[in-house]
Design an enzyme around this catalytic site. Sequence first.
Site, mmCIF file in Angstrom:
data_model
loop_
_atom_site.group_PDB
_atom_site.id
_atom_site.type_symbol
_atom_site.label_atom_id
_atom_site.label_comp_id
_atom_site.label_asym_id
_atom_site.label_seq_id
_atom_site.Cartn_x
_atom_site.Cartn_y
_atom_site.Cartn_z
ATOM 1 N N HIS A 1 -35.432 7.709 -8.012
ATOM 2 C CA HIS A 1 -35.932 7.837 -9.381
ATOM 3 C C HIS A 1 -37.293 8.529 -9.491
ATOM 4 C CE1 HIS A 1 -35.646 5.607 -13.523
ATOM 5 N NE2 HIS A 1 -35.997 6.865 -13.663
ATOM 6 N N TYR B 1 -34.299 0.155 -15.438
ATOM 7 C CA TYR B 1 -34.017 -0.048 -16.857
ATOM 8 C C TYR B 1 -33.648 -1.496 -17.136
ATOM 9 C CZ TYR B 1 -33.481 5.082 -17.046
ATOM 10 O OH TYR B 1 -33.651 6.446 -16.943
#
Length: 288
Positions: free
Chosen positions: A110, A48
């Site tokens: 992830h 992110y």
Amino acid sequence: MQTITLNNGVEIPQLGFGVYQIPLEETAEAVYQAIKVGYRLIDTATIYGNERETGQGIKRAIDEGLVRREDLFVTSKLFILQAPEEKAAETIEQSLNVMGLEYLDLYLIHQPYGEIYGAWRALVAGQKSGKLRAIGISNFTSSKMIEFVGLNEVTPQINQIEVNPWNQRIEDQEWHEKYGVQVEAWAPFAEGRHDLFTNPILAEIGRQYGKSIGQVVLRWLIQRGIVALAKSVRPERMAENIDIFDFELSSEDVEKITALDMKESAFFDHDDPQQVEWFMNRMVDTEE
């Protein structure tokens, strides 16, 4: 705030605040405001690019006495390129340093690609050393999750996957419960796709309780025993999203929501060849 006990005894708040796609310049303030209105679970990821700003928002809330560090449940995630064991260990340290934290409450792999088993060894080591209180995976299908559990001594505490009214993952949840892996939902609102925020069925259910469609969706997830992540940069919407613990959906309401299930992702399938190719190309672009 309700909590759920994970398979290693750690308690996680059942409703959290996610920072995906929040602009960097707004992230610290958004995290601070989320904590201020009552969120205790904060979710970010290395990819992110806003771990530092997330940490700044957390630090401000602690410095102002809104919370203690032990009141918070902070999550980050390891991207594909960071998956080899040595690199994963370095990335865990980097996440801690960038966020200004001595430990993370949850760290996830992830994506289900790359050297996930080496990465898992690094996460297990991080958990044993006290740097990570809980560890898990993200975007793993049920079949991949079962394989992963079978080939590792430590069972993941969490699998963070897409769950929303269009992609309800009911059978997936049953498989996760069988193996003791907690389901955590990203994109509970499907980013508004398929006109979620004007859906007449969800709207009618909400009117019965004086609640918004967003509150109905989050309450539905809570009643299913799923951990849910919501996102907003507006304090009034943050407060609305967390105000879901004063009502309960009836079995009839739940049946109406269940009938909305399209049984397909509102975004993409992590097993789809084109999607896997996209991730692999992104790996190359990131390396360069």
